[in-house]
Structures are given as C-alpha cells and as structure tokens.
Design an enzyme around this catalytic site. Structure first.
Site, PDB file in Angstrom:
ATOM      1  N   VAL A 214       0.871  -1.186   0.000  1.00 20.03           N
ATOM      2  CA  VAL A 214       0.000   0.000   0.000  1.00 20.03           C
ATOM      3  C   VAL A 214       0.906   1.234   0.000  1.00 20.03           C
ATOM      4  O   VAL A 214       1.777   1.337   0.856  1.00 20.03           O
ATOM      5  CB  VAL A 214      -0.866   0.049   1.294  1.00 20.03           C
ATOM      6  CG1 VAL A 214      -1.751   1.291   1.305  1.00 20.03           C
ATOM      7  CG2 VAL A 214      -1.693  -1.209   1.463  1.00 20.03           C
ATOM      8  N   HIS A 215       0.754   2.103  -0.962  1.00 23.14           N
ATOM      9  CA  HIS A 215       1.523   3.350  -0.889  1.00 23.14           C
ATOM     10  C   HIS A 215       0.855   4.525  -1.597  1.00 23.14           C
ATOM     11  O   HIS A 215       1.344   5.644  -1.532  1.00 23.14           O
ATOM     12  CB  HIS A 215       2.938   3.164  -1.459  1.00 23.14           C
ATOM     13  CG  HIS A 215       2.980   3.101  -2.953  1.00 23.14           C
ATOM     14  ND1 HIS A 215       2.730   1.939  -3.652  1.00 23.14           N
ATOM     15  CD2 HIS A 215       3.206   4.056  -3.888  1.00 23.14           C
ATOM     16  CE1 HIS A 215       2.831   2.185  -4.952  1.00 23.14           C
ATOM     17  NE2 HIS A 215       3.110   3.461  -5.126  1.00 23.14           N
ATOM     18  N   ARG A 216      -0.271   4.289  -2.269  1.00 23.77           N
ATOM     19  CA  ARG A 216      -0.901   5.387  -3.007  1.00 23.77           C
ATOM     20  C   ARG A 216      -1.391   6.467  -2.059  1.00 23.77           C
ATOM     21  O   ARG A 216      -2.015   6.156  -1.024  1.00 23.77           O
ATOM     22  CB  ARG A 216      -2.110   4.880  -3.792  1.00 23.77           C
ATOM     23  CG  ARG A 216      -1.768   3.958  -4.890  1.00 23.77           C
ATOM     24  CD  ARG A 216      -1.178   4.698  -6.064  1.00 23.77           C
ATOM     25  NE  ARG A 216      -0.521   3.729  -6.917  1.00 23.77           N
ATOM     26  CZ  ARG A 216       0.241   4.028  -7.937  1.00 23.77           C
ATOM     27  NH1 ARG A 216       0.467   5.276  -8.253  1.00 23.77           N
ATOM     28  NH2 ARG A 216       0.800   3.095  -8.662  1.00 23.77           N
ATOM     29  N   ASP A 289      -1.963  -1.658  -4.111  1.00 26.13           N
ATOM     30  CA  ASP A 289      -2.404  -0.500  -4.883  1.00 26.13           C
ATOM     31  C   ASP A 289      -1.298  -0.052  -5.841  1.00 26.13           C
ATOM     32  O   ASP A 289      -1.366   1.006  -6.449  1.00 26.13           O
ATOM     33  CB  ASP A 289      -2.869   0.652  -3.981  1.00 26.13           C
ATOM     34  CG  ASP A 289      -1.788   1.146  -3.031  1.00 26.13           C
ATOM     35  OD1 ASP A 289      -0.619   0.733  -3.168  1.00 26.13           O
ATOM     36  OD2 ASP A 289      -2.107   1.969  -2.145  1.00 26.13           O
TER      37      ASP A 289
END
Ligand code: UD1
Ligand code: UDP
Length: 367
Positions: A214-216, A289
C-alpha cells in the site's frame, strides 16, 4: 539522457539501459525522488545498474516543489550535455519534470510506458501520464489499449507498441528467484523492540499467505480508507505480509493505526526486487495498490486484488487476473478469499522483448 528517480523506474531502466548499451551513449540522471537504500540503492545492486552519471538529490517535498526542483536541474543538464533525446519512464513526478524540462529544449522526448490511463484524474500519476504523453515526441506503449488511448487523444506520431519493459526485467532475473530463502530478508518495519513485533512471526514457511503493498496517496493520506484497508487485511484467513513503504508507516503512526495494523498484519521493511518477486511467487494472492505489482502478479501467476477503484492496467482486470475493490474492508476480504487463477493467460504486454525494440527504435531515430 535517461531520467529515473523512483523505485519502479530502476526496475524499468534495468531492461532499457541494458538494451541501449552499445547502441547509443546513455547518460543516466537519478533525481533523488527516492533515496532510502531499500527504495533505491538495492535496485542498483541487484540489477547491476551502473552508478548514475548525475545525482540530483532532490528528496521529498510537495508535488510542485519536487517537480520544480527536478525541472531546474534537468534543464541545466540538458543545456550542458546537449543530449539528442531525453527518456522518461512511467508516471512519477520525476517523469513529469523530465518531460516538461526537455520538451522546451531541443532533444527528442521519449516516453516509456506511454498511453496508460486509469481515468482517475484525482491521482497525481494520471496527471503526470497525460502531461508527459502530450509533451513527448516518441511513445513506447506497452499494449494495444495504450496505443488506442493515445490515438483517441490525437497522438498518432511516434507511437510504437513495444510491450512492457518490466516484463523484460522480470525475465532477466527469473532464474535467480529460487536462490534464496526469502524469510531471511524480512525485517520488521518501524521500531520493533517497543512494538513487541518479532521477526519470528514473519513469513509463514510453506503456509499460504497473502502479500500486500500500500503506498498510493489516496489510501495512505485518507484516514478512513487506510483504516478500512487495515481492517480488511487483518480480517483475512491467511497471514498477511506487507513490506511497508515509508509513507505508509508514517501514515499508520500519524493516524494511530500502527498498533492495530501490527495486530493483524506482518509489517516489514520494503524488500529488494528479487525478494519481492520471491514473495510474490510464494504468496497465494496479492493485495496491492501498486501499478507494477499488478503486472508482476499476472506474470508470476498470482491472483491480484487491487486496492483502488481504477487501474491503468485494465487488461489484467478484463482477463480475470485482477479485481478492483477499492478500500472497502468487506470487499477486500471477499475478493482475496475468493480469488482464483483464471484458466487462460493471454499475452497482454508482449513477450519480454520490449527493451530491445525500444533500443532499436531509439537508435534508428537518433540516426
Ligand atoms: C512515488 C510516485 C508513485 C510511485 C511510487 C513508487 C509520484 C507523485 N508518486 O510515490 O507514482 O508509485 O513513487 O514507489 O511521483 N519517502 C521516504 N524515503 C524515500 C522516499 C520517500 O521516506 O526514499 C517518504 C517521504 O516521506 C515522502 C513520501 O515517502 O514524502 C512519499 O514519497 P514520494 O516520492 O513523494 O511519493 P511515493 O509515495 O513514493
Ligand atoms: N517492489 C520491491 N520491494 C517492495 C515493493 C515493491 O522491490 O517492497 C518492486 C516491485 O516488484 C515492482 C516495483 O517495486 O517492480 C513497484 O514499485 P511501486 O509499487 O513502489 O510503484 P508503482 O509500480 O505503483 O509505481
């Protein structure tokens, strides 16, 4: 002159720089958008990338400040070095900055990974893609859909369907994936001693597990979405291993979600490229993501659930290898638990020869 700066661009450059070698002289500029060793140096080591010719060291900042800092330096370098072409990859702020600086000077602007659209203009990456494509002179598109998208937007000159250069890199390292036990490489994320988070909980041997990333900004910077993702991943029946991008660690701590995340998820430091692919092969499913990870999951036969409402890699969804579930906890659980490998896997993004096509075409264009 190739402009790189963020993790996925090192992976892409590994294929393209190798293919360009011996055909054209390449000057590599690392913008410094990513600077932590696990987001940058590890890729140069593992993929045997040459040390960049220039390091801009721009670091992290707001979108405008980061993009502007790269632009100023690229313009200076373009004026000093007078390259025949400037090559940019993908959709980061480093991509946009390289494109804007180069397009107002002499060099041919080349965009690798052109024509991708998620349709979601609230994502900074979508804005970066659109602007870069509309500045570029040469567009290397990974798929037929990407070629058609460019055509719909009036871009028909200099469009080449090249295939996906990330597939080339993956094929280059595939034989090395069996070499190591990936569990050794996993380091708990954050300050572990006081968190009671122990490495021996990590990676479940031969047991089934879910890999997650997850990094968006839309997920990390929206507390409700972040909480819902933590809730969904924590509720899965299999253990979840999540190599955490620094912005995700910071967001979990900021929003008071860190302890809760540790309860249900094995949060580890970002891993190198080879270890990430090893995890992807070993995992039952992946929830992500990331753009690149959606494709790598497809290449490595791991069903993917994407924690976004849209994707630019639409073919992975159309063929049943990927499902879009956003950040809703129930949908995450339902999709991950029910994910299966589709029977068919068509060639979506070429056959691993994208970089050599690009290099041949670049050489021809530069005469
Ligand atoms: C960037 C790209 C995104 C890409 C991702 C790849 C943009 C707008 N976004 O997102 O498209 O998917 O890279 O991973 O260009 N940080 C560190 N160490 C680092 C780098 C960043 O701690 O080496 C932290 C900083 O707090 C920084 C935050 O992460 O503010 C975000 O970094 P940034 O490069 O702005 O965006 P990414 O989320 O990495
Ligand atoms: N990756 C990695 N280690 C990790 C997470 C990802 O090496 O801990 C690799 C992954 O295999 C892929 C690339 O980083 O090649 C994707 O980068 P990211 O998800 O940060 O960016 P995006 O593709 O979404 O732009």
């Amino acid at each position: 002159m190739s402009v790189i700066g963020a993790r996925p661009q090192f992976v892409k450059a590994a294929a393209v720089s190798r293919a360009l070698s011996g055909r054209v002289d390449e000057t590599v500029v690392h913008t410094g958008q990513h600077y932590d060793p696990e987001l940058s140096a590890v890729f140069f080591e593992e993929l045997a990338l040459d040390e960049p010719d220039y390091h801009l060291d721009v670091g992290s900042d707001t979108h405008a400040a980061q993009t502007a800092a790269v632009m100023v330096e690229i313009e200076r370098l373009v004026d000093a070095e007078e390259p025949d072409a400037v090559l940019v990859y993908g959709d980061t702020n480093s991509t946009l900055a390289g494109a804007l600086a180069a397009t107002k000077r002499e060099p041919t602007l080349v965009h690798v990974e052109a024509g991708l659209r998620s349709g979601d203009r609230s994502m900074p990456e979508e804005v970066n893609r659109i602007c870069t494509d509309h500045c570029a002179d040469v567009h290397y598109a990974p798929s037929e859909t990407a070629v058609e998208t460019l055509e719909r937007e009036g871009i028909t000159d200099g469009v080449v369907r090249s295939g996906d250069v990330m597939y080339d890199t993956l094929l280059q390292v595939r034989d090395r994936l069996a070499d190591d036990d990936v569990a050794d490489a996993l380091v708990p994320a954050g300050e572990t001693a006081s968190d009671g988070h122990h490495a021996d909980r990590l990676v479940p041997g031969d047991d089934a597990f879910v890999l997650a990333t997850v990094h968006r900004a839309a997920n990390t910077d929206d507390p409700d979405r972040l909480e819902s993702i933590v809730e969904g991943l924590s509720a899965l029946s299999r253990p979840v291993v999540l190599p955490a991008h620094p912005r995700t660690v910071a967001a979990l701590r900021r929003e008071g979600l860190w302890e809760r995340a540790l309860d249900g998820i094995d949060l580890v430091e970002p891993v190198g490229y080879l270890d990430f692919l090893r995890l992807l092969v070993a995992a039952d499913r992946v929830a992500t993501d990331s753009g690149g990870v959606q494709k790598e999951a497809f290449y490595l036969d791991t069903p993917c659930v994407t924690l976004r409402e849209t994707t630019e890699w639409v073919e992975t969804v159309e063929t049943g290898w990927n499902r879009l579930v956003g950040a809703d906890a129930d949908r995450i659980v339902e999709a991950v638990e029910s994910a299966v490998r589709p029977a068919r896997k068509p060639d979506l993004y070429g056959s691993g020869t994208a970089a050599s096509r690009i290099a041949t075409d670049v050489e021809r264009r530069l005469g």
